[in-house]
Design a protein around this motif. Sequence first.
Motif, short mmCIF file in Angstrom:
data_model
loop_
_atom_site.label_atom_id
_atom_site.label_comp_id
_atom_site.label_asym_id
_atom_site.label_seq_id
_atom_site.Cartn_x
_atom_site.Cartn_y
_atom_site.Cartn_z
N ALA A 184 50.12 9.65 26.73
CA ALA A 184 51.56 10.46 26.27
C ALA A 184 52.02 10.21 26.94
O ALA A 184 53.35 9.60 27.36
CB ALA A 184 51.41 12.08 25.72
N ALA A 185 51.66 10.45 28.24
CA ALA A 185 52.34 10.37 29.32
C ALA A 185 53.07 9.10 30.36
O ALA A 185 53.83 8.33 30.47
CB ALA A 185 51.75 11.03 30.63
N GLU A 220 52.75 6.67 27.76
CA GLU A 220 54.30 6.05 26.74
C GLU A 220 55.36 6.74 26.93
O GLU A 220 56.70 6.41 26.85
CB GLU A 220 53.64 6.78 25.01
CG GLU A 220 54.27 6.06 24.33
CD GLU A 220 53.58 4.47 24.24
OE1 GLU A 220 54.46 3.62 23.38
OE2 GLU A 220 52.66 4.52 24.63
N LYS A 221 55.53 7.85 27.33
CA LYS A 221 56.79 7.77 27.69
C LYS A 221 57.45 7.97 28.62
O LYS A 221 58.75 7.26 28.70
CB LYS A 221 56.65 9.52 27.63
CG LYS A 221 57.19 11.24 26.81
CD LYS A 221 58.25 11.05 26.50
CE LYS A 221 58.17 12.21 25.13
NZ LYS A 221 59.49 12.23 24.71
N LEU A 222 57.20 7.43 29.47
CA LEU A 222 57.15 6.81 31.12
C LEU A 222 58.12 5.71 30.46
O LEU A 222 59.00 4.98 30.68
CB LEU A 222 56.19 6.26 31.75
CG LEU A 222 56.31 7.69 33.02
CD1 LEU A 222 57.26 8.44 33.19
CD2 LEU A 222 55.04 7.97 33.28
N LEU A 223 56.99 4.37 29.10
CA LEU A 223 56.76 2.78 29.06
C LEU A 223 58.97 3.62 28.02
O LEU A 223 59.56 2.41 28.08
CB LEU A 223 56.34 2.79 28.07
CG LEU A 223 55.43 2.38 29.21
CD1 LEU A 223 53.51 1.54 28.14
CD2 LEU A 223 55.31 0.51 30.39
N GLU A 224 59.19 4.33 28.02
CA GLU A 224 60.34 5.00 27.08
C GLU A 224 61.28 4.70 27.31
O GLU A 224 62.52 4.31 27.25
CB GLU A 224 59.86 5.90 25.87
CG GLU A 224 59.40 6.10 24.78
CD GLU A 224 59.09 6.84 23.65
OE1 GLU A 224 59.92 7.40 23.91
OE2 GLU A 224 58.63 7.08 22.84
#
Lengths: 356, 356
Positions: A130-131, A133-137
């Motif tokens: 999740a972390a 993913e958030k960062l890639l967003e």
Amino acid sequence: MAKTTTPNHSGAARQRGVTMNDVAKHAGVSRTAVSFVLSNRENASISEETRIRINEAVQALGYRPNAGARALASQRSDWYGIVTEIVTAPFAVDIIKGAQDQAWLDRKFLLIAPSDQADAVGPNQGMEDAATEKLLEQRVEGLLYAATFHRGVHVPESTKEVPTVLINCFDADGKLPSIVPDERAGGRVAVERLLQAGHRRIGVINLDPDIPAAIGRLEGAREALAEAGLELDPELVVPGYATADGGYDAACRILDRYPQEDRPTALFCLNDRMAMGAYDAIKERGLTIPGDIAVIGFDNQELIAAYLRPKLTTVALPFEKMGALGVQTLAALTAGQPIIADQQLVGCPLLERSSV
Amino acid sequence: MAKTTTPNHSGAARQRGVTMNDVAKHAGVSRTAVSFVLSNRENASISEETRIRINEAVQALGYRPNAGARALASQRSDWYGIVTEIVTAPFAVDIIKGAQDQAWLDRKFLLIAPSDQADAVGPNQGMEDAATEKLLEQRVEGLLYAATFHRGVHVPESTKEVPTVLINCFDADGKLPSIVPDERAGGRVAVERLLQAGHRRIGVINLDPDIPAAIGRLEGAREALAEAGLELDPELVVPGYATADGGYDAACRILDRYPQEDRPTALFCLNDRMAMGAYDAIKERGLTIPGDIAVIGFDNQELIAAYLRPKLTTVALPFEKMGALGVQTLAALTAGQPIIADQQLVGCPLLERSSV
DNA sequence: TGCCGTGGGTAACGCGCGTTACTTGCGTTA
DNA sequence: TAACGCAAGTAACGCGCGTTACCCACGGCA
């Protein structure tokens, strides 16, 4: 022309928003000109005069560039992301600090995402998806993974999309570049210090023998002894549980096992917490540090090492340096430079205090 | 349909960039429809059928929203900024953790900026302007300032532009809301614990008497004694330098000053580091903890308190809670809710271990 | 037949900025 | 006098997305 009134639309609040357009109007030029001046374009054909006018307008209006918009337009965010277990981390914070400072120097921003959600399992649990993913967003340009103790990890698949560097851990199944402490050299320098002080019988309080830290540090110790023509007596290596109590117990065992003349004159504790416990065991027996028994630790946990009495001589884990090096490596990677090595070892310096 | 193959465009590299447009094309709908589905619009007139088609397209293409673009269009970034002195911080990290976790729950991102550049001067130096500026460029929706020890600070002017909350410090000249530990209640609970254990003569190892921590804790101690019909003997309050050595010295003075029958039976050390030194002084004199002398600390610095032998009973500084509360307060502020109080006190819980 | 919802969408604008292509005025040279 | 080059700037597109206004078919109803 009124000075600080930002052009409010009708009555609405319109909280903030001095844009480049406002600056341009105020200076009586086009927005493009403002953009050129603000980004210091090389071949910008802007006269000194207008440049000054524009800068004045920026000051007057209190203009502040919008990083998000800039990122969108320029297709580069100037952000790195770091995923770390900040909870359980007595010193992950030092990695972050090193990374943070280096990023600041490179004019990059460091986004920190926690990886300590409930689904962590086993010693090799995957870093949090999740972390990542958030960062890639957020369209980070690179990714850093930092572990709290030296070990192998699995990183999420999505990491492949962006340059990635591991800090204080290594990729258990791929070839991602990583930055880890040179445990072996650290163990070596510790024992060399003891040898140099004249010790010949050295007790070792070990960690879980399977983790990289224990393997490396022990091997270093062995090397140092070998160079002095000595061998590591397996009997003198006692296992410890990685806490003060564990160190206390181990030290008791090792100290009580031998008659005084055979007793080791120095203890190499594979971490500072155990050294802390060893101190108590030694003092309880009426022995002095370093007079009767020298003690050397590992990790340099400031709060312990610097406050024990006598202060603990120990080998430092170079967290800050690893953090900085991680960012540097990432910078090289994103710039398309070839990576130097897939695993960079960072030295562990000896910190002399008063326990040897 | 193939499952995980992401459809590469022709031959070109096309490094990144699955956009909503790509998704829309793949699903055979308009980009607007995709936007509606992804943002779960209430009154979206989208049939279940197309919704499903769109979600499948998202999966198939591995679409990931672009947070920056979203922020630009929607005028809200979902970011909070926190500026903190991460270097010198043994426990600033706990504030960050608390804030981080809470932010994560609120689906906000926490941008961390370091405030420890060279220009810090004096105990009340201003928080770093550059850090604040950078954060504002990112269009954070709110700002958090975290100090490593409870004190008054000055925040940069530009802070006025955005809701701001101070953590573990308070605004020395304005009215910014702040979150601070309830030092008084902490001092009180510590002494109450000692009283409850039967102690009547209690020595206090003080900090710099001018800082909020010392003032509050001492006042709490006084209150607790008063309630038991006792007074705080000024002679029993000795100043200490806030380190282990300082605690050692102070403890020596206090222990050696009285004949055994007048000697205090308990020591309230205003921080754990000094307690650590006091331990040594007590043990050196052949006294036991807590048998002869009970010791209680303050701060709950895990690395010390949990590893001393015997483990130190102490009062915890609620860093994590303060961090979380800071984010909650910020959320309330940005939502336009009135703030509860301009200074919120957070309780300091007693942690019973084995030194009382 | 005409009219009016209503469900199911879409075209198009704007967020703030980087960037490219183009324009304009003016001094110089043939 | 025309052609040319250059300094000094500007118009306009696009980045990826949220959002508002609009459109269209279709069914019910008078």
